[in-house]
Design an enzyme around this catalytic site. Structure first.
Site, PDB file in Angstrom:
ATOM      1  CG  ASP A  67      31.159  45.297  46.445  1.00  0.00           C
ATOM      2  OD1 ASP A  67      30.719  44.160  46.668  1.00  0.00           O
ATOM      3  OD2 ASP A  67      32.285  45.670  46.808  1.00  0.00           O
ATOM      4  CG  HIS A  68      32.942  42.634  43.481  1.00  0.00           C
ATOM      5  ND1 HIS A  68      34.273  42.729  43.156  1.00  0.00           N
ATOM      6  CD2 HIS A  68      32.857  43.016  44.786  1.00  0.00           C
ATOM      7  CE1 HIS A  68      34.967  43.145  44.212  1.00  0.00           C
ATOM      8  NE2 HIS A  68      34.125  43.326  45.213  1.00  0.00           N
TER       9      HIS A  68
END
EC number: 3.1.26.11
Length: 307
Positions: A67-68
């Site tokens: 998610d990063h």
């Protein structure tokens, strides 16, 4: 300086929050934008802003959870397409492994960039960047994998030149003004003009701390010390401290505790679990404000001036 949140969610995208990405806009200071993390669909979020991809000259990755970073290959490719007339190099900072991830994605997809990526893989704390106007420091946080926080320090700038006072003292407007602004003593028409008499106090630079995923840790306090702005994750409400610790995250209260202990001016919370929508977001704000009054829960595309 301004900060804009491209994604404020935790783990995966939701209807109201995209995955993590934050733009630190320094257009007045250096005509650049620095990006912190680049979750899935970050480039799509950029389309909803005034951000020009070619202005993004540095990307700082906090850790290698999807998610990063899942938005990186797409953004890097699009930056090349959209910047055909001005291909500027890009510096990419992050944990060991970020280079392999990016190059594998570009190679397998057959993507070719029109600019160079300078990779800076980080395995320890310290200063990772410095020039005439800014410094960037990093340190290790307390997550389930290797994770970094970043402290961006703007150096103090020379104070304002009192042009009216110089004119009244007999110095004609022109190149000599510039010399005085640079700190040079100027002799003109039998008079000596000392910069200390015509330049105001230094303008104190801003400090911005942006943290990756983390449990409450003293490292966060050190990175955020006396910052004008702290961006801290708050995945869970205060009552879920056990769950937060188990998953390597923080609660609203824990984030606010860090801000209070560090003497931070402004606290912005991000990385919000999808369970918190509508009135529940207000609950998160109140929990944090009970500890640190100048706090707000960021939402996607939210933007504010720093300081």
């Amino acid at each position: 300086m301004e900060i804009q949140f491209l994604g404020t969610g935790a783990g995966q995208p939701s209807k109201s929050r995209n995955t993590q990405a934050i733009a630190l806009k320094m257009l007045d200071e250096r005509n650049e934008i620095w990006l912190f993390d680049c979750g899935e669909a970050s480039q799509h979020q950029i389309l909803n802003t005034a951000i020009k991809p070619r202005k993004i000259t540095k990307i700082f990755i906090t850790h290698l959870h999807g998610d990063h970073i899942f938005g990186l290959p797409g953004f890097l490719s699009s930056r090349s397409f959209q910047s055909s007339d001005e291909q500027t190099d890009l510096d990419l900072y992050g944990p060991v492994g970020i280079k392999e991830f990016v190059l594998a994605g570009l190679r397998i997809s057959g993507s070719h960039l029109g600019y160079r990526i300078n990779f800076h893989e980080i395995d320890s704390a310290g200063k990772i960047f410095e020039d005439d106007s800014f410094e960037v420091y990093t340190d290790l946080l307390d997550h389930t994998i290797f994770c970094l926080g970043y402290r961006v320090v703007e150096k103090n700038r020379v104070g304002e030149l009192d042009a009216n006072a110089l004119k009244e003292a007999g110095l004609p407007f022109g190149p000599l003004f510039g010399k005085i602004k640079k700190g040079e003593v100027v002799d003109y028409d039998g008079k000596t003009f000392d910069p200390k008499d015509y330049i105001g106090a230094d303008k104190v630079g801003k400090i911005v701390t942006i943290l990756g995923d983390t449990r409450k840790t003293n490292t966060a306090v050190r990175l955020a010390w006396q910052a004008d702005l702290l961006v801290h994750e708050a995945t869970y409400e205060a009552a879920e401290s056990k769950m937060a610790r188990a998953h390597g995250h923080s609660t609203t209260k824990q984030a606010a505790d860090v801000a209070k202990e560090a003497g931070v001016n402004r606290l912005l919370l991000t990385h919000i679990s999808a369970r918190y929508v509508g009135p529940l977001v207000g609950q998160l704000v109140r929990e944090a404000q009970d500890v640190h009054a100048n706090t707000f829960v960021a939402k996607d595309l939210y933007e504010e001036k720093i300081g």
